[in-house]
Design an enzyme around this catalytic site. Structure first.
Site, mmCIF file in Angstrom:
data_model
loop_
_atom_site.group_PDB
_atom_site.id
_atom_site.type_symbol
_atom_site.label_atom_id
_atom_site.label_comp_id
_atom_site.label_asym_id
_atom_site.label_seq_id
_atom_site.Cartn_x
_atom_site.Cartn_y
_atom_site.Cartn_z
ATOM 1 N N VAL A 1 0.831 -1.203 0.000
ATOM 2 C CA VAL A 1 0.000 0.000 0.000
ATOM 3 C C VAL A 1 0.865 1.253 0.000
ATOM 4 C CG1 VAL A 1 -1.751 1.299 1.271
ATOM 5 C CG2 VAL A 1 -1.897 -1.190 1.158
ATOM 6 N N CYS A 2 1.966 1.214 0.713
ATOM 7 C CA CYS A 2 2.862 2.372 0.805
ATOM 8 C C CYS A 2 3.429 2.741 -0.561
ATOM 9 C CB CYS A 2 4.003 2.080 1.781
ATOM 10 S SG CYS A 2 3.455 1.533 3.407
#
Length: 205
Positions: free
Chosen positions: A92-93
């Site tokens: 997600v980062c």
């Protein structure tokens, strides 16, 4: 005593009183965070006790003596958009959170933000390598000892996702103006990206 000397004395007392109040407020935030209570909107977090490491390669770290950046130095006299992520190179980062700030960087800065900062519990060398994949509009810092995550009250045990061996950070974003937290968006879970993205922060400015 001359009127000039009285004026100087009064100004000095006022200055000392102002600095004393800021120091007391910062100390209160620091102590509260270390009791496990999160920083909140209105808190002054420009403290000298918590430090980050600017993203850079190993040789640059050796050259500057592994110099750190205090939150006081980072936030004082500036308006920053800050977002924290659980880990460099994670899904997600890398795929959504950082890109959301890259995409909105110009619009965020047009609202008076001086700098956009990404923080993760990683060493600064990893952050430098990871950050090189993105726009220079975002500045990367390593929270190498997790002191920033702890101070913010957002430190988590994420060993279940092989993010260890120590604490990592929950995902959040905030706007900090001259050290004062003016908005703060914290995700319910570190895998979420519902309120801490760049578009949401932009809408809050």
């Amino acid at each position: 005593v001359s009127s000039s000397q009285k004026l100087q004395s009064g100004m000095l007392r006022a200055c000392n009183l102002h600095l004393g109040r800021r120091a007391a407020q910062a100390t209160s935030v620091f102590r509260r965070a270390h009791r496990g209570l999160a920083v909140s909107v209105g808190d002054d977090i420009a403290v000298p006790d918590v430090k980050l490491q600017a993203a850079r390669n190993w040789d640059d770290g050796v050259a500057d003596g592994f110099k750190s950046t205090t939150l006081e130095d980072l936030f004082k006299g500036k308006k920053l958009a800050v977002f924290a992520v659980p880990g460099a190179y994670t899904g997600v980062c890398s795929n959504a959170h950082v890109p959301s700030f890259v995409e909105n960087a110009n619009a965020i800065k047009a609202k008076g933000v001086d700098q956009i900062v990404c923080v993760s519990v990683n060493d600064p060398y990893t952050m430098a390598a990871w950050g090189s994949n993105f726009s220079t509009e975002v500045t990367f810092f390593g929270d190498s000892d997790a002191s920033f995550a702890e101070f913010m009250g957002q430190a988590l045990d994420l060993n279940v996702a092989a993010l260890g061996p120590g604490k990592r950070s929950n995902r959040f974003s905030m706007v900090v103006d001259d050290g004062k937290v003016v908005s703060l968006n914290v995700e319910e879970a570190p895998a979420d990206l519902k309120v801490s993205d760049g578009a949401t922060l932009l809408a809050s400015l």
